[in-house]
Structures are given as structure tokens and as C-alpha cells.
Design an enzyme around this catalytic site. Structure first.
Site, PDB file in Angstrom:
ATOM      1  N   LYS A   1      58.756 -58.984  61.415  1.00  0.00           N
ATOM      2  CA  LYS A   1      59.076 -57.740  60.749  1.00  0.00           C
ATOM      3  C   LYS A   1      60.298 -57.128  61.433  1.00  0.00           C
ATOM      4  O   LYS A   1      60.560 -57.486  62.583  1.00  0.00           O
ATOM      5  CB  LYS A   1      57.893 -56.767  60.746  1.00  0.00           C
ATOM      6  CG  LYS A   1      57.174 -56.621  62.062  1.00  0.00           C
ATOM      7  CD  LYS A   1      57.479 -55.608  63.073  1.00  0.00           C
ATOM      8  CE  LYS A   1      58.574 -54.692  63.180  1.00  0.00           C
ATOM      9  NZ  LYS A   1      58.770 -54.132  64.551  1.00  0.00           N
TER      10      LYS A   1
ATOM     11  N   HIS B   1      52.124 -57.787  63.659  1.00  0.00           N
ATOM     12  CA  HIS B   1      51.182 -58.086  64.741  1.00  0.00           C
ATOM     13  C   HIS B   1      50.056 -57.057  64.844  1.00  0.00           C
ATOM     14  O   HIS B   1      49.027 -57.341  65.432  1.00  0.00           O
ATOM     15  CB  HIS B   1      51.911 -58.272  66.076  1.00  0.00           C
ATOM     16  CG  HIS B   1      52.277 -57.008  66.790  1.00  0.00           C
ATOM     17  ND1 HIS B   1      53.433 -56.330  66.534  1.00  0.00           N
ATOM     18  CD2 HIS B   1      51.638 -56.306  67.756  1.00  0.00           C
ATOM     19  CE1 HIS B   1      53.483 -55.257  67.317  1.00  0.00           C
ATOM     20  NE2 HIS B   1      52.417 -55.220  68.064  1.00  0.00           N
TER      21      HIS B   1
ATOM     22  N   LYS C   1      45.652 -57.450  65.906  1.00  0.00           N
ATOM     23  CA  LYS C   1      44.939 -56.760  66.982  1.00  0.00           C
ATOM     24  C   LYS C   1      43.445 -56.811  66.687  1.00  0.00           C
ATOM     25  O   LYS C   1      43.002 -56.532  65.566  1.00  0.00           O
ATOM     26  CB  LYS C   1      45.392 -55.293  67.072  1.00  0.00           C
ATOM     27  CG  LYS C   1      46.804 -55.121  67.655  1.00  0.00           C
ATOM     28  CD  LYS C   1      47.177 -53.654  67.716  1.00  0.00           C
ATOM     29  CE  LYS C   1      48.617 -53.437  68.136  1.00  0.00           C
ATOM     30  NZ  LYS C   1      48.873 -53.571  69.548  1.00  0.00           N
TER      31      LYS C   1
ATOM     32  N   GLU D   1      54.498 -43.577  71.632  1.00  0.00           N
ATOM     33  CA  GLU D   1      54.783 -44.514  72.727  1.00  0.00           C
ATOM     34  C   GLU D   1      55.546 -43.778  73.822  1.00  0.00           C
ATOM     35  O   GLU D   1      56.366 -42.904  73.534  1.00  0.00           O
ATOM     36  CB  GLU D   1      55.633 -45.677  72.226  1.00  0.00           C
ATOM     37  CG  GLU D   1      54.935 -46.519  71.172  1.00  0.00           C
ATOM     38  CD  GLU D   1      55.766 -47.736  70.771  1.00  0.00           C
ATOM     39  OE1 GLU D   1      55.501 -48.817  71.292  1.00  0.00           O
ATOM     40  OE2 GLU D   1      56.677 -47.573  69.948  1.00  0.00           O
TER      41      GLU D   1
ATOM     42  N   ASP E   1      60.954 -49.795  61.955  1.00  0.00           N
ATOM     43  CA  ASP E   1      60.373 -50.579  63.044  1.00  0.00           C
ATOM     44  C   ASP E   1      58.848 -50.490  63.024  1.00  0.00           C
ATOM     45  O   ASP E   1      58.160 -51.466  63.307  1.00  0.00           O
ATOM     46  CB  ASP E   1      60.918 -50.043  64.384  1.00  0.00           C
ATOM     47  CG  ASP E   1      60.493 -50.876  65.579  1.00  0.00           C
ATOM     48  OD1 ASP E   1      60.371 -52.104  65.424  1.00  0.00           O
ATOM     49  OD2 ASP E   1      60.292 -50.303  66.672  1.00  0.00           O
TER      50      ASP E   1
ATOM     51  N   HIS F   1      53.838 -51.642  60.588  1.00  0.00           N
ATOM     52  CA  HIS F   1      52.528 -51.549  61.237  1.00  0.00           C
ATOM     53  C   HIS F   1      51.631 -50.423  60.701  1.00  0.00           C
ATOM     54  O   HIS F   1      50.459 -50.631  60.423  1.00  0.00           O
ATOM     55  CB  HIS F   1      52.697 -51.318  62.739  1.00  0.00           C
ATOM     56  CG  HIS F   1      53.558 -52.321  63.422  1.00  0.00           C
ATOM     57  ND1 HIS F   1      53.536 -53.655  63.118  1.00  0.00           N
ATOM     58  CD2 HIS F   1      54.473 -52.202  64.424  1.00  0.00           C
ATOM     59  CE1 HIS F   1      54.388 -54.302  63.903  1.00  0.00           C
ATOM     60  NE2 HIS F   1      54.973 -53.436  64.697  1.00  0.00           N
TER      61      HIS F   1
ATOM     62  N   LYS G   1      59.258 -42.850  70.165  1.00  0.00           N
ATOM     63  CA  LYS G   1      59.525 -43.333  71.525  1.00  0.00           C
ATOM     64  C   LYS G   1      59.654 -42.144  72.478  1.00  0.00           C
ATOM     65  O   LYS G   1      60.022 -41.039  72.055  1.00  0.00           O
ATOM     66  CB  LYS G   1      60.842 -44.124  71.547  1.00  0.00           C
ATOM     67  CG  LYS G   1      60.882 -45.292  70.568  1.00  0.00           C
ATOM     68  CD  LYS G   1      59.972 -46.414  70.981  1.00  0.00           C
ATOM     69  CE  LYS G   1      60.124 -47.615  70.070  1.00  0.00           C
ATOM     70  NZ  LYS G   1      59.106 -48.637  70.302  1.00  0.00           N
TER      71      LYS G   1
HETATM   72  C1  BG6 Z   1      56.905 -53.585  67.722  1.00  0.00           C
HETATM   73  C2  BG6 Z   1      58.024 -52.599  67.664  1.00  0.00           C
HETATM   74  O1  BG6 Z   1      56.769 -54.242  66.490  1.00  0.00           O
HETATM   75  O2  BG6 Z   1      55.702 -52.912  68.040  1.00  0.00           O
HETATM   76  C3  BG6 Z   1      58.157 -51.878  68.997  1.00  0.00           C
HETATM   77  O3  BG6 Z   1      59.244 -53.270  67.384  1.00  0.00           O
HETATM   78  C4  BG6 Z   1      56.822 -51.266  69.396  1.00  0.00           C
HETATM   79  O4  BG6 Z   1      59.168 -50.870  68.918  1.00  0.00           O
HETATM   80  C5  BG6 Z   1      55.723 -52.301  69.318  1.00  0.00           C
HETATM   81  O5  BG6 Z   1      56.948 -50.782  70.724  1.00  0.00           O
HETATM   82  C6  BG6 Z   1      54.358 -51.691  69.559  1.00  0.00           C
HETATM   83  O6  BG6 Z   1      53.414 -52.715  69.581  1.00  0.00           O
HETATM   84  P1  BG6 Z   1      52.151 -52.666  70.538  1.00  0.00           P
HETATM   85  O7  BG6 Z   1      51.375 -53.891  70.226  1.00  0.00           O
HETATM   86  O8  BG6 Z   1      52.663 -52.616  71.934  1.00  0.00           O
HETATM   87  O9  BG6 Z   1      51.433 -51.406  70.149  1.00  0.00           O
END
Ligand code: BG6
Length: 495
Positions: free
Chosen positions: A161, A191, A195, A229, A248, A253, A339
Site C-alpha cells: 500500500k 498489514h 494483525k 503514533e 499512508d 489501514h 505522527k
Molecule cells: C505503515 C505506515 O503502513 O504503517 C507507517 O506507512 C506507519 O507510516 C505504520 O507507521 C504503522 O504500522 P504499525 O504496524 O507499526 O502500527
């Protein structure tokens, strides 16, 4: 603090590696951030735990590296990001299977590298898994390279993605992929769906009789999907400046999690049924309303080398989303991510409607700590909490917020958790599409996003360590954001 679990020897294979054909994995973007953080450590872990068939990994990127250089790079990445100790034997076993070919070397060189790796592990029956861990702008060139190198046959392709950057580019990418690959060869990865905790949403909802009857507009006031985050973006600025938080994280997600959260019961635990129900949710989503979106940018972002001095890239986004169907009409879904925020969490919080009438007097404390909630924590070692009002012990009738909590690590099973990418790479090697996205679903999400992409509101500054620009309070009012939590997860359940 993230608990470190030694997973080096513990995972039972969901499917014996012997049932998976030998694989040559071509990892495009092999020198990038995702390969270092997740893909190379994940492949090493699958290998160490006996979940890989016989395999070779060919790293590829625009860099010119020797096999030796690539092995060093992989070692460095695994030292930094693999969980648990790597024994000498484990590393030797992994390293000898790694080689590198630059994309600049062209189709012939790539075909030869794959041919050589295939010969080493059995020739004609070997499967090819091409993992495109590259920015959207490079996707088409690599697909063409694969076609030119005649590496389509016996192959599957994992597309990272974001898949495209808007509706038009996603359609064009799907069209181009379909020129060479059949749909069942294509694995559009997200991804978050890999999870453990995300899949647990399905188990929780559909394996129990208790919750599904209240999973609707009659009982739920609103839903928050909140993924703040603490990380910045300094290491991936070229990608991020061109992408931003919405593309992103949200169109990918957060919307996918919303799909699991909101879908109707699928008829079976198999790809067609699950994707069909998820896509029905996406079809019912109203196009985003830009007046219900807050875009933010953390102070100092524009000082990062590589960022335009007048950059309008958002490092934060919060928005309201509505699903126009019988189950969810009138229930707002509030999504937030960004972020450099005040905490790193990944939660889904479901706020239940308050009772229609209360016998408890105002000074009893009822309703003072928000509605009762169900909260999913999507961390690798997941947690779940159901909070409710209960009586404070002692005389009178004073109420306070109490909770029932579940934490995976208390079951002693958290060492069995596969990291999301590991799970999904393993699924792709088995040809299992259940946790991957369809062309239709992704195109629909870009369509929902179009009003925002066409007319994004200006970014508003926010301080690092805060929870976003002040306007986020108005977005959710009269409700409030759950995070930061008033009370920590109970210490026995803390991560
Ligand atoms: C990624 C993004 O797909 O997912 C990142 O590109 C982000 O910016 C990350 O930090 C977060 O994934 P996870 O699994 O750490 O929550």
C-alpha cells in the site's frame, strides 16, 4: 514499554512448510525502510520457526549492491529489528539464501538471477513470489520489468500500500496488473489485516452470541478508530512528503479496520465471502465531507531536509465517516492518526448509547466518565476492555467506571503471535487471499476519498507531543476523544 518476547523457537507452523511449494522470493525495495523493519526480519523469523518451504530470496532495488553487501544490510536490519536472539546457525541458514540484483541491471539479469535460484531448489515446480515494497510511482515499471523478464508464470505478486494514489491511478494500476497477472495471482496487502488483534475482531463478533445483537445503531452511539503514533517521518521523507497521513494510513489501514468492524456476518471464513461483506461496507460509505476533516502538520516538519518550505503534506488527519446502511445509519465513525503525537496506540473504541432513563441522581456519578465502552487494542499482544458503571463499595449509591479486561499476554500465548507481515507473507505463499484486498474494494475507497483529495482543507499546525490541532475537539463534539486514556490499562494488562 513494549514487552520483548523471545519468539525465536516458539511458533507452531499453521501449515507445515512441507505443504508449501519451494519459493523464490523477489523483494523489490529490498534496501528500503519496510524491508529493514519488517520484511527481512519477518522472513528470518518464518525461516527460523520452520514455516518456510525451501526458498531463496533475491533482494532488488535501484541501489547497486553485491550479494555480500545485501547480506550485511540484511544482518544489520535483523539485528536492529528482529525480535529475539539470532543464533549463528539460524543466520548462516538464512544468509546463504540471499542474493541481490539491481533493478537497473534490467530484465535479463533479473531473469537469470531467478533462474539460478530456482535451479538450486528444484527447477520447474518452484513458485515465484514478487513483493513490491516500493512507492506507488514505481509500481508500473516493476510490473513491466517482471513481464519483460518473463517472470509472470508460476508467480504471485504482493502489492504494498498505498495501491495507487487516487481513483484514476488505482484503476490504471489494476488494468496494467491484469494485462499480465490473473486476479488470483495478485495479493494487495494491508498489514493491519494481518494483525492478530484485527482478526480477533472477527472472532469476537462472529464466534460469540453476546455481542452481535448489540452491534448496530440501536445500541452504539459512535465508533473511534484511533492510531496516534509518537514516531516522526525523518527516515522516509521522500515517501512521506509525497504521500501524507491520509494516503499512508487512512485510505488503507484505518478504512480496512472499519470494514472488519462494520461488516455483516460473512457466509464463510473464506476470501470471497469476507471481501464481499467488506466491500459492501465500502459501497455504503458516504464520500468524505471535507468540512468533517482536520488535516494537521507538526511544528518543525517543514524544517526537515527534503520537505518543501510551504509543504501542505499532512502529518495528521482526523475525520468523520458515515456508513449509509441499515446497521449503521446515523452512527458516526471518527478516525484519527498522525505522527509525533502524545502517545502511540492503535485502538478501536465503541461507545454504547446511554440508557434512556436513569434512576440514579445526578450527584451519583452516573455518566460523568463518558458512556460505557468496548475497546480493542490492536497491538501485537492485543488487549480488550469493556468498561461500565458499577457501584463504589460502602454506603449510599455512588457510581464509578469499572472494567473487564483481557490481555493476550496473560494467557501465555503471545509468543505464538505472528507479526502481521509474517502472517501475510505466509498466507500469500499458500495462495490464501482471505486477508488481502480486492481491486473493487480499493477502487471504492479511493472513490470515497475523492472529495478530500480534490479539495483538501489547509493543514493546521500542532505541537509535537500533543494530540493534534485544537480543531479536533469540534470535529467530535459533543462527544470526546477516548485518547489519551483517563486511566491506564490495568497494570497486569499493561503493555
Ligand atoms: C505503515 C505506515 O503502513 O504503517 C507507517 O506507512 C506507519 O507510516 C505504520 O507507521 C504503522 O504500522 P504499525 O504496524 O507499526 O502500527
Amino acid at each position: 514499554m513494549t514487552e520483548i518476547v523471545d519468539r525465536s523457537e516458539t511458533v507452531d507452523a499453521a501449515q507445515p512448510a512441507s505443504q508449501i511449494d519451494p519459493h523464490v522470493i523477489v523483494l523489490f525495495g529490498a534496501t528500503g525502510d519496510l524491508a529493514a523493519r519488517k520484511l527481512l526480519p519477518g522472513l528470518l523469523h518464518l525461516s527460523n520457526t520452520g514455516m518456510m518451504p525451501d526458498y531463496r530470496i533475491i533482494g532488488s532495488s535501484t541501489s547497486e549492491l553485491s550479494d555480500e553487501d545485501f547480506r550485511h544490510l540484511a544482518r544489520h536490519a535483523c539485528d536492529q529489528f528482529a525480535v529475539g536472539k539470532i543464533s549463528l546457525l539460524q543466520w548462516a541458514n538464512f544468509e546463504k539464501r540471499l542474493t541481490f540484483v539491481s533493478t537497473g541491471a534490467g530484465a535479463q539479469a533479473l531473469a537469470e538471477a531467478v533462474g539460478k535460484a530456482e535451479d538450486e531448489i528444484g527447477g520447474g515446480d518452484v513458485r515465484r513470489l514478487h513483493y513490491l515494497s516500493i512507492p506507488p510511482a514505481a509500481d508500473r515499471d516493476i510490473i513491466q520489468l517482471l513481464a519483460d523478464a518473463k517472470l509472470v508464470e508460476r508467480s504471485r505478486v504482493i502489492m504494498e500500500k498505498p495501491f495507487g494514489t487516487d481513483l484514476q491511478s488505482a484503476r490504471a494500476l489494476n488494468d496494467m496488473l491484469h494485462q499480465y497477472f490473473d486476479e488470483d495471482q495478485i495479493f494487495r496487502i494491508d498489514h493491519f489485516l494481518g494483525k492478530e488483534a484485527a482478526q480477533n475482531i472477527l472472532a469476537f463478533r462472529f464466534a460469540n452470541g453476546l455481542f452481535e445483537p448489540i452491534w448496530n445503531r440501536d445500541h452504539i452511539d459512535h465508533v473511534q478508530i484511533d492510531v496516534p503514533e509518537t514516531l516522526g517521518v525523518d527516515d522516509r521523507i521522500a515517501f512521506y512528503e509525497a504521500t501524507g497521513a491520509f494516503k499512508d494510513m487512512v485510505v488503507t489501514h484505518l478504512f480496512q479496520i472499519l470494514g472488519f468492524m462494520a461488516m455483516e456476518p460473512p457466509t464463510a471464513l473464506e476470501p470471497v465471502s469476507i471481501n464481499e461483506e467488506k466491500n459492501k461496507v465500502f459501497r455504503s460509505m458516504r464520500p468524505l465531507d471535507v468540512t468533517q476533516v482536520v488535516r494537521g502538520q507538526y511544528e518543525g516538519y517543514r524544517d526537515i531536509p527534503g520537505v518543501a518550505p510551504d509543504s501542505q503534506t499532512e502529518t495528521f488527519v482526523a475525520l468523520r465517516c458515515d456508513i449509509d446502511n441499515w446497521r449503521w445509519a446515523g452512527v458516526p465513525f471518527f478516525l484519527r492518526t498522525g505522527k509525533c503525537l502524545g502517545g502511540g496506540e492503535r485502538i478501536i473504541s465503541i461507545a454504547f448509547r446511554e440508557p434512556p432513563k436513569s434512576m440514579f441522581p445526578d450527584n451519583s456519578g452516573v455518566g460523568t466518565q463518558g458512556p460505557d465502552h468496548l475497546t480493542f487494542d490492536l497491538a501485537d499482544s492485543s488487549k480488550l476492555s469493556l468498561s461500565f458503571y458499577g457501584k463504589k463499595p460502602g454506603p449510599g449509591m455512588q457510581l464509578e467506571k469499572l472494567s473487564l479486561q483481557f490481555a493476550l499476554h496473560e494467557t501465555g500465548q503471545d509468543a505464538d503471535v505472528l507479526e502481521a507481515y509474517e502472517r501475510l507473507i505466509h498466507d500469500a505463499m499458500m495462495g490464501d487471499h482471505t486477508l488481502f484486498n480486492t481491486a473493487e474494494g480499493i477502487e471504492r475507497l479511493w472513490e470515497v476519498a475523492t472529495p478530500l483529495l480534490d479539495a483538501p482543507p489547509p493543514v493546521q499546525p500542532y505541537a509535537k507531543g500533543s494530540w493534534g490541532p485544537p480543531a479536533i475537539s469540534d470535529l467530535i463534539a459533543p462527544r470526546t476523544w477516548r485518547l489519551p486514556f483517563e486511566r491506564r490499562w490495568r497494570s497486569g494488562s499493561a503493555s
